[in-house]
Design a protein around this motif. Sequence first.
Motif, PDB file in Angstrom:
ATOM      1  N   ALA A 145      -5.445   7.537   7.744  1.00  0.00           N
ATOM      2  CA  ALA A 145      -6.846   7.931   7.580  1.00  0.00           C
ATOM      3  C   ALA A 145      -7.282   8.868   8.711  1.00  0.00           C
ATOM      4  N   LEU A 146      -6.913   8.535   9.944  1.00  0.00           N
ATOM      5  CA  LEU A 146      -7.262   9.391  11.082  1.00  0.00           C
ATOM      6  C   LEU A 146      -6.613  10.764  10.951  1.00  0.00           C
ATOM      7  N   TYR A 147      -5.361  10.793  10.516  1.00  0.00           N
ATOM      8  CA  TYR A 147      -4.664  12.065  10.326  1.00  0.00           C
ATOM      9  C   TYR A 147      -5.412  12.942   9.321  1.00  0.00           C
ATOM     10  N   TYR A 148      -5.765  12.358   8.174  1.00  0.00           N
ATOM     11  CA  TYR A 148      -6.458  13.142   7.154  1.00  0.00           C
ATOM     12  C   TYR A 148      -7.862  13.536   7.594  1.00  0.00           C
ATOM     13  N   LEU A 149      -8.543  12.663   8.298  1.00  0.00           N
ATOM     14  CA  LEU A 149      -9.865  13.040   8.811  1.00  0.00           C
ATOM     15  C   LEU A 149      -9.752  14.225   9.764  1.00  0.00           C
ATOM     16  N   LYS A 150      -8.813  14.138  10.683  1.00  0.00           N
ATOM     17  CA  LYS A 150      -8.673  15.193  11.682  1.00  0.00           C
ATOM     18  C   LYS A 150      -8.223  16.504  11.055  1.00  0.00           C
ATOM     19  N   TRP A 175       2.144   7.043  12.116  1.00  0.00           N
ATOM     20  CA  TRP A 175       2.095   7.301  10.674  1.00  0.00           C
ATOM     21  C   TRP A 175       2.859   8.574  10.326  1.00  0.00           C
ATOM     22  N   LYS A 176       2.646   9.642  11.101  1.00  0.00           N
ATOM     23  CA  LYS A 176       3.343  10.899  10.818  1.00  0.00           C
ATOM     24  C   LYS A 176       4.853  10.716  10.909  1.00  0.00           C
ATOM     25  N   GLU A 199     -19.573   3.408  14.323  1.00  0.00           N
ATOM     26  CA  GLU A 199     -18.944   3.162  13.023  1.00  0.00           C
ATOM     27  C   GLU A 199     -17.425   3.115  13.121  1.00  0.00           C
ATOM     28  N   ILE A 200     -16.841   3.868  14.056  1.00  0.00           N
ATOM     29  CA  ILE A 200     -15.388   3.978  14.166  1.00  0.00           C
ATOM     30  C   ILE A 200     -14.880   3.212  15.382  1.00  0.00           C
ATOM     31  N   ASP A 201     -15.358   3.518  16.566  1.00  0.00           N
ATOM     32  CA  ASP A 201     -15.059   2.787  17.805  1.00  0.00           C
ATOM     33  C   ASP A 201     -13.559   2.610  18.047  1.00  0.00           C
ATOM     34  N   ILE A 202     -12.863   3.744  18.134  1.00  0.00           N
ATOM     35  CA  ILE A 202     -11.429   3.745  18.412  1.00  0.00           C
ATOM     36  C   ILE A 202     -11.203   4.641  19.625  1.00  0.00           C
ATOM     37  N   ALA A 203     -10.432   4.163  20.588  1.00  0.00           N
ATOM     38  CA  ALA A 203     -10.096   4.990  21.746  1.00  0.00           C
ATOM     39  C   ALA A 203      -9.282   6.191  21.279  1.00  0.00           C
ATOM     40  N   GLU A 204      -9.485   7.327  21.914  1.00  0.00           N
ATOM     41  CA  GLU A 204      -8.775   8.541  21.518  1.00  0.00           C
ATOM     42  C   GLU A 204      -7.259   8.368  21.640  1.00  0.00           C
ATOM     43  N   SER A 205      -6.805   7.669  22.682  1.00  0.00           N
ATOM     44  CA  SER A 205      -5.360   7.446  22.844  1.00  0.00           C
ATOM     45  C   SER A 205      -4.811   6.564  21.723  1.00  0.00           C
ATOM     46  N   THR A 206      -5.577   5.570  21.296  1.00  0.00           N
ATOM     47  CA  THR A 206      -5.152   4.717  20.187  1.00  0.00           C
ATOM     48  C   THR A 206      -5.063   5.537  18.904  1.00  0.00           C
ATOM     49  N   ALA A 207      -6.077   6.371  18.673  1.00  0.00           N
ATOM     50  CA  ALA A 207      -6.063   7.231  17.486  1.00  0.00           C
ATOM     51  C   ALA A 207      -4.844   8.148  17.506  1.00  0.00           C
ATOM     52  N   ARG A 208      -4.569   8.742  18.647  1.00  0.00           N
ATOM     53  CA  ARG A 208      -3.415   9.644  18.784  1.00  0.00           C
ATOM     54  C   ARG A 208      -2.114   8.890  18.496  1.00  0.00           C
ATOM     55  N   ASN A 209      -1.973   7.674  19.026  1.00  0.00           N
ATOM     56  CA  ASN A 209      -0.769   6.871  18.783  1.00  0.00           C
ATOM     57  C   ASN A 209      -0.624   6.487  17.313  1.00  0.00           C
ATOM     58  N   LEU A 210      -1.715   6.057  16.693  1.00  0.00           N
ATOM     59  CA  LEU A 210      -1.655   5.651  15.292  1.00  0.00           C
ATOM     60  C   LEU A 210      -1.301   6.830  14.388  1.00  0.00           C
ATOM     61  N   ILE A 211      -1.868   7.992  14.687  1.00  0.00           N
ATOM     62  CA  ILE A 211      -1.542   9.201  13.917  1.00  0.00           C
ATOM     63  C   ILE A 211      -0.059   9.533  14.086  1.00  0.00           C
ATOM     64  N   ALA A 212       0.426   9.482  15.315  1.00  0.00           N
ATOM     65  CA  ALA A 212       1.826   9.825  15.589  1.00  0.00           C
ATOM     66  C   ALA A 212       2.779   8.859  14.880  1.00  0.00           C
ATOM     67  N   ILE A 256       0.844  -1.199   0.000  1.00  0.00           N
ATOM     68  CA  ILE A 256       0.000   0.000   0.000  1.00  0.00           C
ATOM     69  C   ILE A 256       0.873   1.240   0.000  1.00  0.00           C
ATOM     70  N   ASN A 257       0.535   2.176  -0.859  1.00  0.00           N
ATOM     71  CA  ASN A 257       1.252   3.444  -0.887  1.00  0.00           C
ATOM     72  C   ASN A 257       0.731   4.304   0.257  1.00  0.00           C
ATOM     73  N   LEU A 258       1.603   4.652   1.199  1.00  0.00           N
ATOM     74  CA  LEU A 258       1.188   5.432   2.363  1.00  0.00           C
ATOM     75  C   LEU A 258       1.505   6.913   2.213  1.00  0.00           C
ATOM     76  N   ALA A 259       1.759   7.331   1.010  1.00  0.00           N
ATOM     77  CA  ALA A 259       2.064   8.734   0.772  1.00  0.00           C
ATOM     78  C   ALA A 259       0.785   9.565   0.924  1.00  0.00           C
ATOM     79  N   PRO A 260       0.952  10.865   1.140  1.00  0.00           N
ATOM     80  CA  PRO A 260      -0.238  11.729   1.215  1.00  0.00           C
ATOM     81  C   PRO A 260      -1.072  11.597  -0.059  1.00  0.00           C
ATOM     82  N   VAL A 261      -2.370  11.752   0.081  1.00  0.00           N
ATOM     83  CA  VAL A 261      -3.275  11.579  -1.049  1.00  0.00           C
ATOM     84  C   VAL A 261      -3.851  12.916  -1.470  1.00  0.00           C
ATOM     85  N   GLU A 262      -4.266  12.968  -2.729  1.00  0.00           N
ATOM     86  CA  GLU A 262      -4.926  14.181  -3.198  1.00  0.00           C
ATOM     87  C   GLU A 262      -6.308  14.236  -2.582  1.00  0.00           C
TER      88      GLU A 262
END
Length: 184
Positions: free
Chosen positions: A47-52, A96-97, A81-94, A8-14
């Motif tokens: 995905a979380l990064y781009y959503l936020k 990926w970034k 629909e999402i059901d992700i803990a905020e700390s998990t989302a923060r970690n996953l974003i960090a 999977i290409n993890l580069a930023p998307v248009e």
Amino acid sequence: MTQDLIAINLAPVEQSDDWRVELDRWIRDLQLCQQVGTLSKLRMGRALYYLKTTIYNIDGYWHKLYQAMYDKWSDFLASPEIDIAESTARNLIAIWKYQSEHTEVISGEEIMEIGHRKMSQVLPRLREAETPEEAMEWVDKARELSSSYLWASLAEDSGEAPPFEDNIKDLCCPKCDAGLICPE
């Protein structure tokens, strides 16, 4: 399927100019990631990064039309629909970034191999590293050590006493009693 995920290409998307198209695309991406599991944690971070950053505007408020459904980011994450803990989302974003900004230190494939939990443990050291080589040493430790040994190594590096000092032998190499990291 694993090879497809690794490729999977993890580069930023248009991005689309229509926020509803963006929202639908990223929600579908998140739901797919949850179904696939651990191999998609990095993609979930993206995905979380781009959503936020796309839907959640600079003032900290959701797009007005979207506010009818969710008042806050945390409400969105807690939705069925999402059901992700905020700390998990923060970690996953960090994670990926960090990976997208430091491809010379760690690849997406290595993060998938290491796992997001150990990456969350070692990420502060990666950010503090003064050179890519120093960061790569921590990546190697994360890959080679169990979560417990990695935690103990992080504690040792920061000068903190390892947990349960009376049972320090449990944290030593079972082959040679060399300490937290076996020299072999």
